[in-house]
Each structure stands twice: as C-alpha cells, then as structure tokens.
Enzyme design. Structure first.
Site, mmCIF file in Angstrom:
data_model
loop_
_atom_site.group_PDB
_atom_site.id
_atom_site.type_symbol
_atom_site.label_atom_id
_atom_site.label_comp_id
_atom_site.label_asym_id
_atom_site.label_seq_id
_atom_site.Cartn_x
_atom_site.Cartn_y
_atom_site.Cartn_z
ATOM 1 N N GLU A 169 0.977 -2.051 -0.193
ATOM 2 C CA GLU A 169 0.172 0.405 0.076
ATOM 3 C C GLU A 169 0.370 1.563 -0.081
ATOM 4 O O GLU A 169 0.253 2.327 -0.452
ATOM 5 C CB GLU A 169 -1.114 0.467 1.072
ATOM 6 N N ARG A 229 10.622 -1.107 -3.938
ATOM 7 C CA ARG A 229 10.449 -2.326 -3.117
ATOM 8 C C ARG A 229 11.544 -2.739 -2.231
ATOM 9 O O ARG A 229 12.327 -2.636 -2.377
ATOM 10 C CB ARG A 229 9.831 -3.729 -4.084
ATOM 11 N N ARG A 246 -42.933 24.540 2.471
ATOM 12 C CA ARG A 246 -41.980 24.369 1.298
ATOM 13 C C ARG A 246 -41.349 23.277 1.623
ATOM 14 O O ARG A 246 -41.262 22.720 2.800
ATOM 15 C CB ARG A 246 -41.471 25.082 0.463
ATOM 16 N N GLY A 259 -31.275 27.866 7.756
ATOM 17 C CA GLY A 259 -30.809 27.526 9.365
ATOM 18 C C GLY A 259 -29.463 29.076 9.582
ATOM 19 O O GLY A 259 -28.722 29.053 10.126
ATOM 20 N N ARG A 271 -35.650 29.640 16.629
ATOM 21 C CA ARG A 271 -36.344 29.088 15.417
ATOM 22 C C ARG A 271 -37.330 28.976 14.639
ATOM 23 O O ARG A 271 -38.760 29.244 15.374
ATOM 24 C CB ARG A 271 -35.698 27.346 14.546
ATOM 25 N N GLY A 285 22.720 13.615 -0.224
ATOM 26 C CA GLY A 285 21.606 13.058 0.166
ATOM 27 C C GLY A 285 21.188 12.576 -1.593
ATOM 28 O O GLY A 285 21.969 12.919 -2.908
ATOM 29 N N GLY A 343 21.541 14.940 -4.386
ATOM 30 C CA GLY A 343 22.985 14.559 -4.486
ATOM 31 C C GLY A 343 23.895 15.638 -3.379
ATOM 32 O O GLY A 343 24.126 15.128 -2.663
ATOM 33 N N LYS A 398 24.240 24.160 -3.964
ATOM 34 C CA LYS A 398 23.521 23.374 -4.163
ATOM 35 C C LYS A 398 23.109 22.411 -5.421
ATOM 36 O O LYS A 398 22.524 22.908 -6.803
ATOM 37 C CB LYS A 398 21.417 23.435 -3.999
ATOM 38 N N ASP A 456 7.030 21.282 4.200
ATOM 39 C CA ASP A 456 8.213 20.115 4.714
ATOM 40 C C ASP A 456 9.335 21.184 5.882
ATOM 41 O O ASP A 456 10.454 20.912 6.453
ATOM 42 C CB ASP A 456 9.426 19.955 3.402
#
Length: 780
Positions: free
Chosen positions: A266, A275, A380, A389, A399, A478, A481, A499, A593
């Site tokens: 899932e 996997r 009605r 309401g 009411r 990471g 890169g 970066k 993030d």
C-alpha cells in the site's frame, strides 16, 4: 576509676543502659551487634538490686558492663574508619561513572554524526522517492501481519535524519478523470472489501472511495515460483491476495507468508518508492491489483467533487455573498456530515439554534405553526443544494419553522456558530472590509511561472557562471545530490552554499515541476526568515542553486547533540518558523516540509527556512493534491489525499514543537505506513510525556494538530496571530525577534566564512551521475 565513681552514668536506675546505647558492639549473649545489644538492656522488675542490668535472658552487674565501654568505643572507631574508607571508594566510583557517562555521551554524538553521514550517503542508492534503507525486518508494508511497532533509542531521541518523500505531481484538476471498471463476482468484491476493511490505512477511506477502489482493481495471476515483487524494483501497485500462498523475503532471509485476504504494497500507491522485500508465489496465485495513478485519481476526484460542490452551495447563500473564495473554502473544510432518517425533526420551531445546514442528498419538509391553527402548515419542500438555518450564524437563535427529514432519509452538511465565528469572525464587521476579495483575486491573476527578481543584491550575480564558483567543503549529501560550501571568483571572505541536484534522479522521480517551483518561489521571496537564492545554473548532469549560507548548521544537528530543548529555547525557534510561515502564507504559498533538518542557524543564532522543493503557490481558496512531505510530519488530509492547503503547515508546526521539546517527533514507527496509521488515529490518542513538554505546550500542539484542517489554530479569522496569542507565547518579545534585538538561546561558534565545524564531515563523492539530455531544465 571504680565502678562506684560513675553511678549517674553507668549504674543507678539502669543509666548504664542508656549511656551504652550510644555505642556499639555486643559482649556475647545478646547478639545482634552493638545496637542490638543495648536495645535489650532493661532493669529487671523483680530485682531489688539497682546495680544489675538484664540483657535478654541474662543478668549483668553494672560494673561488668562499664568495663566493656573502652572496647565498644574502640570498635566504633574502627567501624567509623571502615565507613570513611568505603565512602571514599564509593565517591571515587561515582566520579568515574560520571566521567564514563560523559565519554559515552561524546561517543554517542560521534556515532550519531557518522550514522547521519552514512544514511545520507546511502540515499544515493535508495529508492527513487528518496526513502531510506529499511532499518528493520519488514516487507515494505507488504502485509499488515508483518508490520512492526516503533523501535526508538532507549533515551527516546531520534538520531537518524528524516527523509522526505513525494509522489509525482498530478494534473487531474485540469483534465477529466476516466476510471475503468473491471468485472468481478459478488464474492470477489466482498473479499476485496473485507481485506480493505482489515487494513489500518485503507479502512480510513470514504465509503464511496472504497467502492470505486474495488471496481477499479484488475486481475493478475502468477504461477508457483514466479516473483510477484522483487526487492529494489520501483513500486507503484497495491495487491490483494485472492487465492494461493506467497512468501516474503529480504536479502534471501524469509520474513513470512501471505494468504488470501492479505493486502500488500500500500505504500507504493501513495508515492514513489522501491520495494524493500521480495514476494514469491509458493502456489499458483490470483491477485487483484490497483495502480497508483488510479488510486490517486479515485481519492482526488471525490475530494475535489465534494469541495467544489460545497463551494457552489455556500456561494449561493445570501449572507456569504461578499466573502472571499478563500474564506468560503475554509468554511467548506469544517462542515460536518450528518444523516437523518425520514420523519426526524432536524429543527423544531421555537427552539434555540446555532447551526446552518446544506442538503447534500434527499429532501426536507418545512412546516410552521401559525397562531390560531391546530396543525402546522406545510410551507415548502427543500431539495439537494438547498440550505436552511443560516440566520443562526448571526446570533438569531430562535427557530421560526420546523425542518423534517423526508423518507427514506436526508444527508446534510452542517456548520455551527462557534466554528463559523472562528473562521470568519464577526460577520457585521467583516462586511466593512471586502477588499480582501479583490486583493486575493489580484494574486490569482498574477502569472505563477515568471520569476520576479525582488532584491538588488541578485544583480551582482548576473554575470557569474559555474566556472567562477570554487568548492571549499561539503555541507550535506543525499539522494538528490550534494550541498557544497563555495566562494565566487576566489574570494573566500564571502562564501555561499551551492546545491547540486542530479538531473537523472529528478527525471526518474518525475520531480521536474517541484524543482522549477522551488526555484521560482525562492526567487520571489525576500525576507530574513528564508534562505536567499542568488543564482541558478545547469550543465549536463546537474542543476544548481547558489544560496545564502548559514554556517551555524542545521537546527537538527544542534537538537541531536543536546537531546532536546527547554521551553525558552523551543519557543524562540518556533517563533522564527512562525514568522517565515506567515510570510509564505501571505503569498498563498504552502511550505509542506517543515522539520528541524530544514531550519538553518545563521551566525547570529537566528533561524532561516531552507529547501523549498515541496513548496507550492496556490490560487485563493484552492487546494493541492500531491502527496509530499516527511512521513512523521504529513497531515491526515495529505495521507488520505483529500486536498490540502496552508493548514498542513500548521499541523507540521505542532509536530515541530513536539520534536524540539521531546527530541523526536510524536508520530514515529519502524516504517512509514505504520507512521501514517498513527497519524490517522489523531493527536488525542497520543500520550505526550509531560516531564519535557508542559501542559501549555501540549495544549498548543493539540490545537495545531486538529484532524480537521479548518479547526487548526491559525486557520481561523485571526490567522497566525491566534497562534501568537496562545498562552505558551505569553510574554514573548515578538518585536525584539523581528528587530533582531532579542538574544538567541544558542549562539553558534563560527570563526570565519569558511568554518564548517557546525556541520558533519562527509567523504568525497566519487559517484558521477549519467548525463541527462531531455531538455526539461531549459530556462532553469
């Protein structure tokens, strides 16, 4: 000295027993040590001689006992010397233990640093989605029976960096969603439904979504010995075992078996992942399969349709006519769904009311008791899309009619006055300022893609090329890169962070849109709470971002080394983040993030947000649907693909507070799927330890981490100011923070512009990525 010379202290009236009781040692007979001996001294009641003392069953003359006093005093002196010697030895051991504990702490920190480096290095070989290597035997969520509980370090501190994940951006909003149904027997459908209902994650889906999920699954068969899933391959399908038996293994080690009625894989329908285990058919098997794109289409379509329908209903209500689309969207988020059987009185005439209703399906009859008439008069009938309401939201509580559900029943969406007040504020005062609608409309009209150069300082980099940039050290690594400390034109007095993102990795994970969004958003921002982007480059292997450098290091590293922060320290860093989030939200940007790893400390000790790979600019009142973020920080609406907006950042802020004060996030397990299940159970199911995080901070966390996005603190009419006004921030110097006169709790030690001692050490990168020539980065 004679025995008679000490009658007051040794003899008369048993005084010798009292005096001797201060000493120790037993002269035989009574046993039990010195105190045991004297505790047994007593004057015999049947003896006329006052100079006799009885010890247990024996009787002594007083002068005999007096002779023992020097011996007893000498014994006491010896015992005292022995005790002092033992105490000195114990104190030495305690001191040594303290020294060893300090050494263990130091070694643990070094291990943590090495672990961080190794784990980040391993990300290069991890899944396309950036998921970390599996830390313990599990099956990539291949079966609920094989999932394991969270395994935390003994001190409760999370020492490994958290890895962000993302699905590919979806475009279902801009094209019709066509879903293909596959024929199944009634029994097959029931088997799939039963399997889904037993799965901790899938059972959280709406009834309509589960029905569609069952209809869209297609059949797959495998023969005995065939591999259904192989470890290391990309995954994008969920399976339900219908017939047969399969075995799960990792690196050749058997983990377990799965039979009919088991759900596996899932996690792969949420986002890109590889996997982490293999599944092989032991017998001929029948499986039902669902692709990730179909799952995303199912969940997104229902959420979009419901939200759009609610927006359409609410815009027709006269008292909401002048509200901005953004505020109406928030109202739609907090409306509850209720069902009433036919004949049920939803509203009774004359009673006090505080709720507004929209009919989602079915009919209601409106009746009114007229003075002089015996039976209520039918006024009605209201149908789907009608509402009633609404005056109760303005405070008109009594009411004036009955509202009765018609057979077979009616489904209504409700909004109470309290929720309305928090979101909208006083409606009358709101009517005095409708400028927000026009202002927000102007934001929507702005083209989202062109980049605005907002600061003059970027002009000085206009002529800088990649050849002018010299690498000095590595700040981080990471799967994406590396981040390098660099200088321009050899000037080491002024350094930057470069970066470098692998183009092939970006294409493999289909993150091109996110990378461009990061560039555009950072180019549009100009605030002290966000790291500045000066320039971008590209070549055959990488795209580059030249960024402001913060040599104080990651807040996560400081948190890791200290274990946790106290109230004062945590409050400062939360306040810094809140200033950054407010700036982004004013621009209709959702960050998505937030975590200590993405908070950098400047030399001044103040904090800046970095890494905008998941940030997105939204149109007013609109949501976004891509699953992205860090598993421990994602909100329920992201997990369930209900659509999310800036309220997801408020959820993350609550998690951030917990992590700073506890040393780890509150929702944490041995695998992402288990973490998501904990998140869906809600913050109220958590047992937050109060020895580190007090009641006031806990109360703030629970207000930020409400399951319903519209109910989160910060989502109401007061916005971020509602968070600032919380008791946890009582007395905090917000003006001092903004003017930078408030002293930070931690001042990093930075000796020069090339000092990288506040970062972990990383080995050289010998991995050269392949060239990428698709041209997606043209104009980067």
């Amino acid at each position: 000295m004679s025995s008679g010379s000490r009658p007051s202290s040794g003899g008369g009236g048993g005084g010798g027993g009292a005096s001797g009781g201060a000493g120790g040692g037993a002269p035989g007979g009574g046993g039990g040590g010195i105190r045991g001996f004297f505790s047994k001294l007593r004057k015999p009641s049947d003896q006329p001689n006052g100079n006799q003392v009885q010890v247990g069953t024996r009787t002594f003359e007083a002068h005999e006992l007096q002779k023992l006093i020097p011996q007893l005093e000498e014994a006491i002196s010896r015992k005292d010397a022995q005790l002092r010697q033992q105490q000195t030895i114990v104190e030495g051991h305690i001191k040594r233990i303290s020294e060893l504990e300090g050494e263990v702490t130091t070694l643990q920190r070094e291990c943590d640093k090495l672990r961080s480096v190794l784990e980040q290095k391993a990300q290069s070989a991890a899944s396309p989605g950036g998921q970390p290597p599996s830390p313990s035997p599990r099956t990539d969520q291949l079966g609920n029976d094989l999932q394991q509980k969270a395994v935390l370090p003994a001190d409760g501190v999370q020492r490994a960096k958290k890895i962000a994940v993302s699905a590919e951006p979806t475009n279902f909003e801009n094209k019709p969603a066509t879903l293909q149904h596959y024929n199944k027997t009634v029994g097959a459908k029931q088997m799939i439904r039963d399997a889904v209902q037993k799965n901790d994650f899938l059972k959280q889906l709406a009834k309509e979504q589960i029905i569609e999920l069952v209809n869209c699954m297609y059949e797959m068969r495998a023969r005995a010995g065939q591999w259904v899933i192989q470890e290391g391959e990309p995954g994008d399908r969920l399976f339900v075992v219908a017939e047969g038996e399969l075995q799960v293994s990792r690196e050749g080690a058997l983990l377990g078996k799965m039979r009919a009625g088991t759900v596996m894989g899932e996690l792969a329908i949420l986002y890109n992942c590889t996997r982490t285990a293999s599944v092989q058919a032991l017998t001929d098997v029948q499986l039902w399969v669902l692709d990730r794109s179909v799952f995303q289409m199912i969940t997104q379509r229902l959420g979009m349709e419901r939200h759009s329908q609610l927006m359409n209903f609410l815009t027709k209500v006269s008292i909401f006519q002048n509200l901005s689309e953004d505020r109406i969207s928030k109202m739609a988020d907090v409306m509850d769904q209720d069902y009433y059987d036919g004949g049920h009185y939803i509203i009774r005439q004359g009673e006090k009311g505080d709720a507004f209703f929209v009919i989602n399906s079915g009919q209601v009859k409106v009746t009114q008791q007229i003075e002089g008439e015996t039976e209520p008069r039918e006024i009605r009938v209201l149908n789907q899309g009608d509402f009633f309401g609404e005056r109760a939201l303005l405070g008109e509580e009594v009411r004036t009619a009955n509202i009765i559900a018609q057979a077979p029943g009616v489904e209504v969406l409700t909004l109470d006055r309290e929720s309305f007040g928090k979101l909208i504020g006083d409606l009358e005062s709101l009517k005095k300022d409708y400028g927000d609608k026009e202002r927000l409309a102007q934001v929507v009209r702005e083209p989202p893609s062109p980049v605005k150069i907002v600061d003059d300082f970027r002009e000085e980099f206009a002529q800088v090329t990649l050849k002018n940039v010299k690498r000095l050290a590595t700040l981080g690594v990471g799967g994406f890169g590396r981040v390098e400390l660099v200088c321009v034109n050899g000037d080491k007095a002024k350094t930057f962070a470069l970066k470098a993102l692998k183009k092939k990795h970006i294409v493999d994970t289909r993150q091109q849109e996110h990378i461009f969004a990061e560039r555009n958003i950072m180019m549009e921002t100009s605030t002290d709470w966000i790291v500045k982007l000066y320039k971008t480059f590209r070549d055959q292997k990488f795209v580059y971002m030249l960024l402001e450098v913060c040599l104080g290091g990651e807040l996560w590293t400081t948190l890791r080394d200290r274990g946790h922060f106290d109230d004062y320290t945590a409050r400062f860093y939360v306040a810094c983040v809140l200033e950054g989030l407010e700036y982004l939200h004013r621009k209709n940007i959702v960050y998505r993030d937030l975590k200590p790893e993405n908070c950098l400390l400047a030399n001044t000790g103040y904090l800046k947000l970095v890494d905008f790979g998941f940030a997105k600019k939204l149109a007013s009142g609109r949501k976004t649907w891509t699953f992205c973020g860090t598993p421990e920080y994602v909100s329920p609406e992201i997990i369930l693909n209900k659509g999310h907006d800036q309220a997801a950042d408020y959820w993350a802020l609550g998690i951030y507070i917990c992590e700073l004060m506890l040393g780890r996030p509150p929702f944490q397990a041995s695998d992402p799927m288990k973490t998501y299940t904990l998140i869906l159970k809600g913050v109220d199911a958590l047992e937050i330890p109060n020895r580190r995080i007090g009641k006031t901070a806990t109360a703030l966390v629970k207000k930020l981490c409400r399951d319903n996005p519209g109910e989160r603190l910060g989502s109401g009419s007061g916005g971020v100011n509602d968070i600032r006004k919380h008791r946890w921030f009582m007395g905090f110097d917000w003006e001092g923070l903004r003017s930078r006169t408030l002293k930070p709790p931690i001042l990093p030690k930075v000796s020069n512009p090339a000092d990288v001692t506040n970062f972990d050490n990383y080995p050289p990168d010998n991995d050269v990525p392949p060239d990428e020539f698709s041209g997606w980065d043209e104009g980067f």
